[in-house]
Every structure is written in structure tokens, then in C-alpha cells.
Design a protein around this motif. Structure first.
Motif, PDB file in Angstrom:
ATOM      1  N   ASP A  24      37.397  10.445  -3.571  1.00 27.17           N
ATOM      2  CA  ASP A  24      37.399   8.952  -4.413  1.00 27.17           C
ATOM      3  C   ASP A  24      36.312   9.254  -5.599  1.00 27.17           C
ATOM      4  O   ASP A  24      35.167   9.518  -5.225  1.00 27.17           O
ATOM      5  N   ALA A  25      36.576   9.566  -6.621  1.00 33.78           N
ATOM      6  CA  ALA A  25      35.934   9.626  -8.072  1.00 33.78           C
ATOM      7  C   ALA A  25      34.584   8.561  -7.898  1.00 33.78           C
ATOM      8  O   ALA A  25      33.233   9.100  -7.934  1.00 33.78           O
ATOM      9  N   ALA A  26      34.699   7.500  -7.534  1.00 31.32           N
ATOM     10  CA  ALA A  26      33.840   6.418  -7.418  1.00 31.32           C
ATOM     11  C   ALA A  26      32.687   6.870  -6.429  1.00 31.32           C
ATOM     12  O   ALA A  26      31.535   6.645  -6.548  1.00 31.32           O
ATOM     13  N   ALA A  27      33.352   7.303  -5.415  1.00 34.31           N
ATOM     14  CA  ALA A  27      32.278   7.517  -4.249  1.00 34.31           C
ATOM     15  C   ALA A  27      31.445   8.865  -4.500  1.00 34.31           C
ATOM     16  O   ALA A  27      30.229   8.814  -3.893  1.00 34.31           O
ATOM     17  N   ILE A  28      31.947   9.728  -5.200  1.00 39.49           N
ATOM     18  CA  ILE A  28      31.083  10.750  -5.453  1.00 39.49           C
ATOM     19  C   ILE A  28      30.223  11.099  -6.796  1.00 39.49           C
ATOM     20  O   ILE A  28      29.508  11.779  -7.039  1.00 39.49           O
ATOM     21  N   GLU A  29      30.688   9.862  -7.824  1.00 35.21           N
ATOM     22  CA  GLU A  29      30.030   9.878  -9.029  1.00 35.21           C
ATOM     23  C   GLU A  29      28.272   9.805  -8.846  1.00 35.21           C
ATOM     24  O   GLU A  29      27.993  10.465  -9.847  1.00 35.21           O
ATOM     25  N   LYS A  30      27.915   9.025  -7.979  1.00 35.98           N
ATOM     26  CA  LYS A  30      26.450   9.015  -7.799  1.00 35.98           C
ATOM     27  C   LYS A  30      25.708  10.207  -7.440  1.00 35.98           C
ATOM     28  O   LYS A  30      24.707  10.327  -7.865  1.00 35.98           O
ATOM     29  N   ASP A  31      26.321  11.181  -6.834  1.00 31.26           N
ATOM     30  CA  ASP A  31      25.805  12.390  -6.546  1.00 31.26           C
ATOM     31  C   ASP A  31      26.305  13.640  -7.538  1.00 31.26           C
ATOM     32  O   ASP A  31      26.009  14.856  -7.176  1.00 31.26           O
ATOM     33  N   PHE A  32      27.284  13.428  -8.281  1.00 34.96           N
ATOM     34  CA  PHE A  32      27.876  14.482  -9.176  1.00 34.96           C
ATOM     35  C   PHE A  32      26.816  14.687 -10.336  1.00 34.96           C
ATOM     36  O   PHE A  32      26.217  13.782 -10.901  1.00 34.96           O
ATOM     37  N   CYS A  33      26.675  16.172 -10.383  1.00 34.78           N
ATOM     38  CA  CYS A  33      25.708  16.541 -11.305  1.00 34.78           C
ATOM     39  C   CYS A  33      26.063  18.075 -11.735  1.00 34.78           C
ATOM     40  O   CYS A  33      26.231  18.984 -10.967  1.00 34.78           O
ATOM     41  N   PHE A  34      25.982  18.331 -12.943  1.00 31.57           N
ATOM     42  CA  PHE A  34      25.751  19.762 -13.596  1.00 31.57           C
ATOM     43  C   PHE A  34      25.050  19.988 -14.881  1.00 31.57           C
ATOM     44  O   PHE A  34      24.903  18.853 -15.637  1.00 31.57           O
ATOM     45  N   ARG A  35      24.004  21.053 -14.571  1.00 34.00           N
ATOM     46  CA  ARG A  35      23.060  20.972 -15.794  1.00 34.00           C
ATOM     47  C   ARG A  35      23.121  22.128 -16.540  1.00 34.00           C
ATOM     48  O   ARG A  35      22.549  22.306 -17.421  1.00 34.00           O
ATOM     49  N   SER A  36      24.175  22.891 -16.195  1.00 31.13           N
ATOM     50  CA  SER A  36      24.465  24.209 -17.176  1.00 31.13           C
ATOM     51  C   SER A  36      25.872  24.162 -17.004  1.00 31.13           C
ATOM     52  O   SER A  36      26.656  24.211 -16.249  1.00 31.13           O
ATOM     53  N   VAL A  37      26.472  25.055 -18.144  1.00 30.80           N
ATOM     54  CA  VAL A  37      27.862  25.477 -18.066  1.00 30.80           C
ATOM     55  C   VAL A  37      28.246  27.028 -18.505  1.00 30.80           C
ATOM     56  O   VAL A  37      27.269  27.518 -19.330  1.00 30.80           O
ATOM     57  N   VAL A  38      28.780  27.686 -17.572  1.00 35.59           N
ATOM     58  CA  VAL A  38      28.926  29.105 -17.663  1.00 35.59           C
ATOM     59  C   VAL A  38      30.562  29.636 -17.379  1.00 35.59           C
ATOM     60  O   VAL A  38      31.057  28.802 -16.709  1.00 35.59           O
ATOM     61  N   THR A  39      30.866  30.809 -17.836  1.00 35.67           N
ATOM     62  CA  THR A  39      32.096  31.354 -17.796  1.00 35.67           C
ATOM     63  C   THR A  39      31.947  32.777 -17.148  1.00 35.67           C
ATOM     64  O   THR A  39      32.961  33.386 -16.895  1.00 35.67           O
ATOM     65  N   ASP A  40      30.612  33.148 -16.754  1.00 33.76           N
ATOM     66  CA  ASP A  40      30.504  34.408 -16.046  1.00 33.76           C
ATOM     67  C   ASP A  40      29.866  34.137 -14.783  1.00 33.76           C
ATOM     68  O   ASP A  40      28.749  33.360 -14.796  1.00 33.76           O
ATOM     69  N   SER A  41      30.643  34.508 -13.829  1.00 32.80           N
ATOM     70  CA  SER A  41      30.089  33.929 -12.413  1.00 32.80           C
ATOM     71  C   SER A  41      28.766  34.496 -12.030  1.00 32.80           C
ATOM     72  O   SER A  41      27.789  34.157 -11.226  1.00 32.80           O
ATOM     73  N   ARG A  42      28.472  35.800 -12.592  1.00 37.48           N
ATOM     74  CA  ARG A  42      27.002  36.354 -12.616  1.00 37.48           C
ATOM     75  C   ARG A  42      25.711  35.325 -12.956  1.00 37.48           C
ATOM     76  O   ARG A  42      24.442  35.887 -12.587  1.00 37.48           O
ATOM     77  N   PHE A  57      42.700  41.221 -20.029  1.00 46.20           N
ATOM     78  CA  PHE A  57      42.607  41.962 -18.681  1.00 46.20           C
ATOM     79  C   PHE A  57      41.947  41.306 -17.612  1.00 46.20           C
ATOM     80  O   PHE A  57      41.975  41.815 -16.405  1.00 46.20           O
ATOM     81  N   GLN A  58      41.384  40.050 -17.805  1.00 41.12           N
ATOM     82  CA  GLN A  58      40.552  39.554 -16.477  1.00 41.12           C
ATOM     83  C   GLN A  58      41.033  37.951 -16.323  1.00 41.12           C
ATOM     84  O   GLN A  58      41.515  37.361 -17.316  1.00 41.12           O
ATOM     85  N   ASN A  59      41.075  37.631 -15.078  1.00 39.58           N
ATOM     86  CA  ASN A  59      41.281  36.448 -14.739  1.00 39.58           C
ATOM     87  C   ASN A  59      40.106  35.739 -13.709  1.00 39.58           C
ATOM     88  O   ASN A  59      39.802  36.265 -12.790  1.00 39.58           O
ATOM     89  N   GLY A  60      39.590  35.012 -14.580  1.00 39.03           N
ATOM     90  CA  GLY A  60      38.108  34.661 -14.185  1.00 39.03           C
ATOM     91  C   GLY A  60      38.242  33.748 -12.516  1.00 39.03           C
ATOM     92  O   GLY A  60      37.239  33.454 -11.979  1.00 39.03           O
ATOM     93  N   HIS A  61      39.345  33.216 -12.358  1.00 33.50           N
ATOM     94  CA  HIS A  61      39.541  32.476 -11.210  1.00 33.50           C
ATOM     95  C   HIS A  61      39.252  33.441  -9.888  1.00 33.50           C
ATOM     96  O   HIS A  61      38.983  32.801  -8.892  1.00 33.50           O
ATOM     97  N   LYS A  62      39.515  34.640  -9.999  1.00 34.37           N
ATOM     98  CA  LYS A  62      39.345  35.448  -8.703  1.00 34.37           C
ATOM     99  C   LYS A  62      37.680  35.594  -8.300  1.00 34.37           C
ATOM    100  O   LYS A  62      37.258  35.819  -7.446  1.00 34.37           O
ATOM    101  N   TYR A  63      37.014  34.977  -9.385  1.00 36.81           N
ATOM    102  CA  TYR A  63      35.479  35.083  -9.267  1.00 36.81           C
ATOM    103  C   TYR A  63      34.952  33.461  -8.856  1.00 36.81           C
ATOM    104  O   TYR A  63      33.842  33.507  -8.659  1.00 36.81           O
ATOM    105  N   VAL A  64      35.856  32.729  -8.595  1.00 35.81           N
ATOM    106  CA  VAL A  64      35.542  31.256  -8.241  1.00 35.81           C
ATOM    107  C   VAL A  64      34.612  31.200  -7.065  1.00 35.81           C
ATOM    108  O   VAL A  64      33.714  30.478  -6.850  1.00 35.81           O
TER     109      VAL A  64
END
Length: 490
Positions: A24-42, A57-64
Motif C-alpha cells: 500500500d503506497a500510502a502505508a509505506i510513504e511515511k517511511d519511504f526514503c532515498f538520499r542518493s542515486v547510483v547506477t553502480d552497485s559498488r 555487455f552488462q545487465n545491471g539487474h544481476k547486481y540487484v
């Protein structure tokens, strides 16, 4: 609500995304948080948004899984990936509480999220874009320095390094705090419509095109096509904004055809009464002296083309109301960046004194011609030695472009020319038509090349020689420096 770059609703709306499970988006909205954005899992940290990209040559989903383990609180997932791995993502979500957002394309979702963030925090910021076939990074550094001198050190947001691509620019957007007075961001391209996509993210009010040259002509096919892409950086300039183009560029009119704001041309032929700039003296390797509204200024970056870039910066700065004193301070504080027209007086391993110009960050026909022409005008007591590496991404134009560089080198006054890279064979053939300069050709830039080229240069360099090292970044010609210059001089 936690301090987050975007709320869950803002993020879902921006990327046209949906949650993986029945959260439920409304239920998790109050705790939802991200403070940075990255495309490299490292580089994931606690409360990161991880965007897995799919490349050649790479599919980043393998590093999820690694990204979630490292603390990612939000992850984008291409909907096409769910067919095989939906259970994996569901298990990770249930186990960790990480929020998975399903999107059609993670790259475009990254760009859309960045655009939403810009719209949220940059409403009161002056927004500037800079692009062009060459000189855009140097121009950006000049303008940043001028704006810091005027607005304050912390009041300027700008591209760090070369984060100017389809992914680099959006990632740079999320580093903006929102309280800066001006943002200055560089726009590069390696494919069609890349400029259009990132222009839609930043939506600049002011823009500079440094020039329309031959960089990436192998990808886009012609200068006309390059101009068509570059002018997309002006697409969002409002009537209250302005587009800046070099007056002597033959694509200046084309690039500004559809601009809604003011069009301002810059260049050496613009009269002082209009530009406020009076040329004083070309100081060769020491740069250029000129006056801005009567204030004498010394640009320490050498080369006529760097002066040209400075004229674009001055034109934009004056449009923003920045006074001549701040322009002087900013421009005089700019120094050469690593690999870009670095001029060093040094002692070679042979004991001879030399001036080394290292311009190895990138190379295209325009920048190569400019630096050779610049070196042609320099008078030296010793010898002129050019080390020229292959230019890349020229496609079927490569042979002719390298041949022209060879022909230009013939008239440069060089005593020795060292050519590296298979593409430089046509330059070798052109240079070899004359007894001077002496030419050495290496097909590959391997370890043998660096050792052999260094020996040839050291054997030939006299005191007070000029050594130019210029080539595409992939040629790694900067590796020659440690082989040429004494260790305590490097």
C-alpha cells in the motif's frame, strides 16, 4: 516524513512506475526514503536508489542483490526482467523491506526521476547548459570559476568530472542541494538524441554551444547532423533566457533557428562596443591578455581556442550581470585540467630541459588541428616534437581526417613526429612525403610503444625543446610522461 530526495508518490508519478507487490503506497510513504542515486552497485550506501542499467555487455539487474545487501532502499526494475526473476525481487523485498519500482526502461526512468527532482528543487536557480564538439569542459570550468567569484563558493552547482552523458547528467542532478544560486551543467553525446533527452532533464534557461566540429562524426555522419543534435540543448530556453553561439561558426544560425530567447554571438570579430572585450596580447604558452570593460585580465590557458571559449563565458557572465572584476578573478584562477592543454616546464630523463604540452584527454580533427596550429606559432630554441595518437569515432571519415592531420603536421615546423594507432597510417603516409619532419609510426599503443617512443624522443630532444602529446583518451598517451620526465619533475 523522512528527508528524501523525492517522495514515493513523486517518484512513481515521475517514472510512470508501479510497486512490485501489493504494498500500500500510502502505508509505506511515511517511511519511504532515498538520499542518493547510483547506477553502480559498488557505490550503493544506506538509503540509495539503485538504478540497474542494461548496456551492450552488462545487465545491471544481476547486481540487484548486492545493491540491496549494501543498503539500497529503492530499486528500479525493467518490467521485461520480471518474466524470469520476479520471485527473486519479491523475496528480496519481503526480506529487506527494499521498495522495488517497476518501470518500462530504467535509463528513461532515471532521467524522468532527475527531471522531477530538478523541477522540485531548482525553481529559483539560474540554469545553464554547455555543449559543443570541443572545449565544453574547459568552458564549464571557466564559467564555474567566474560564478564562484561572483555568487560565492557554495552557490554554484555544476558537473563534476565528465558526468555529462545520458546517465551522468541525471546522476549529477541529484547532487544539487537546491539552495545554490546557479547550476552549470555540461552536455555530451555519443548517440542520436542524447542531447535531447538530457536537455529535457535540465531545461536550461541559458546555453552555450562552443562549436560544431567533427567529434562523433562517425556516429552521426555529418556536421549537419551534429549541429542538429547540439542545438537541442537550446530547446527549453525561455523568452527571458539566451542562447550563446560563436559568431564565426558556420552553423551558428542553424543552431539558433528556433530559440525563443535572445541570441547572443561571441567571438574575436565582435566589436568591443558590443562585447566589452578588448584583445591585448597573445602570450603563447602563457595564455592571453585582454580587457573586460576596461579591466585587464590574464587567461593563463594557452591557445586561441581557449580565448574563444573565454569570450563565450564573458558574454554569458555579462548577460547575468556579473561585473568585470568577478570575471577577471574567475578567469585568472582557472588552470589547465589534467590531460587538457597542461603545459609543464620540466627536466627530461636525458637531463635536457623541455616544455611538455599534454593534451591527451580527447582528440578529434578540430582539437587536433587547433593544437598543432598553436604549436606551429611557438618559437623554441630546441626542437619541436609531436606525439600524435589516433582519433576515434570518425567512421568512414577516419582515413581522410588523419591524412589531413599529417598534411598539417608537414607545415608545422616539427622536427620529429611520433604517430601511434592504426588510424594514423594515413597521417604517416602524408608526413613521409618530405624529409622533414622525421616520422616514427607505431600501429599499437602497447608497452613496446611507450618504451620505444620514449627512447626516440629522449634521443632527439635538445635543451629547450617543445614536446606536444595529443591523442584520444583510449590511446593513453599520458603514460609516456613517466617515461620521459624525471620522477621528481612529474
Amino acid at each position: 516524513m523522512k528527508d528524501t530526495l523525492l517522495t514515493l508518490n513523486e517518484l512513481l508519478s515521475a517514472v510512470d512506475g508501479k510497486l512490485l507487490t501489493g504494498f500500500d503506497a500510502a502505508a509505506i510513504e511515511k517511511d519511504f526514503c532515498f538520499r542518493s542515486v547510483v547506477t553502480d552497485s559498488r557505490f550503493v550506501s544506506i538509503n540509495s536508489l539503485f538504478v540497474p542499467l542494461i548496456g551492450e555487455f552488462q545487465n545491471g539487474h544481476k547486481y540487484v542483490p548486492q545493491a540491496v545487501e549494501a543498503g539500497a532502499s529503492v530499486v528500479f526494475v525493467n518490467e521485461a526482467e520480471l518474466a524470469n526473476d520476479a520471485a527473486i525481487y519479491t523475496e528480496l523485498e519481503n526480506k529487506t523491506g527494499c521498495v522495488f519500482v517497476i518501470v518500462k526502461n530504467t535509463l528513461y526512468a532515471l532521467q524522468a526521476a532527475a527531471a522531477a527532482y530538478v523541477n522540485k528543487v531548482c525553481q529559483n536557480m539560474i540554469r545553464v547548459s554547455i555543449t559543443g564538439s570541443s572545449g565544453k569542459t574547459t568552458t564549464k570550468e571557466m564559467l564555474v570559476s567566474v560564478c564562484k567569484a561572483h555568487f560565492g563558493e557554495q552557490a554554484v552547482a555544476y558537473t563534476k568530472g565528465n558526468f555529462n552523458s545520458e546517465t551522468g547528467l541525471p546522476l549529477s542532478m541529484f547532487l544539487i542541494r537546491g539552495d545554490e544560486k546557479i547550476g552549470i551543467f555540461e552536455m555530451g553525446m555519443n548517440r542520436r538524441d542524447e542531447i535531447g533527452e538530457i536537455s529535457a532533464v535540465w531545461q536550461s534557461q541559458y546555453g552555450i554551444i562552443t562549436n560544431i566540429g567533427n567529434a562523433h562524426i562517425g556516429i552521426l555522419g555529418s556536421r549537419q547532423n551534429i549541429a542538429e543534435e547540439k542545438r537541442k540543448s537550446f530547446d527549453y530556453i525561455p523568452q527571458t533566457g539566451a542562447a550563446f553561439v560563436p559568431v564565426e561558426d558556420d552553423f551558428a544560425d542553424y543552431c539558433t533557428q528556433n530559440v525563443k530567447g535572445q541570441v547572443i554571438r561571441f567571438g574575436k570579430t565582435i566589436p568591443e562596443a558590443q562585447s566589452g572585450v578588448r584583445f591585448i596580447k597573445d602570450l603563447g604558452l602563457l595564455g592571453t591578455k585582454f580587457a573586460v570593460d576596461g579591466v585587464e585580465t590574464w587567461l593563463h590557458l594557452p591557445g586561441d581556442y581557449n580565448y574563444q571559449n573565454a569570450l563565450g563565458v564573458i558574454a554569458l557572465a555579462k548577460k547575468l550581470g556579473i561585473p568585470a572584476a568577478a570575471i577577471k578573478t574567475g578567469l585568472e584562477q582557472v588552470s589547465a585540467m589534467s590531460g587538457r592543454m597542461e603545459v609543464k616546464e620540466c627536466v627530461l630523463k636525458s637531463g635536457k630541459k623541455a616544455t611538455v604540452i599534454c593534451d591527451c584527454y580527447n582528440a578529434n580533427p578540430d582539437s587536433m588541428k587547433r593544437v598543432i596550429e598553436f604549436c606551429r606559432e611557438i618559437k623554441v630554441a630546441g626542437k619541436k616534437i609531436f606525439v600524435l595518437g589516433a582519433m576515434k569515432e570518425l567512421g568512414d571519415k577516419a582515413e581522410q581526417a588523419h591524412k589531413e592531420i599529417g598534411e598539417l603536421t608537414l607545415a608545422s615546423g616539427a622536427d620529429l613526429v611520433v604517430l601511434a594507432g592504426a588510424e594514423m597510417s594515413s597521417a604517416r603516409d602524408a608526413v613521409a612525403q618530405s624529409a622533414k619532419p622525421c616520422v616514427e609510426y607505431f600501429e599499437n599503443n602497447n608497452d613496446d610503444f611507450y618504451a620505444s617512443a620514449a627512447k626516440i624522443i629522449l634521443d632527439n630532444a635538445a635543451d629547450e625543446s617543445l614536446i606536444l602529446i595529443k591523442g584520444s583518451h583510449s590511446m593513453e598517451l599520458d603514460k609516456l610522461i613517466p617515461q620521459l620526465v624525471k620522477e621528481d619533475e612529474q
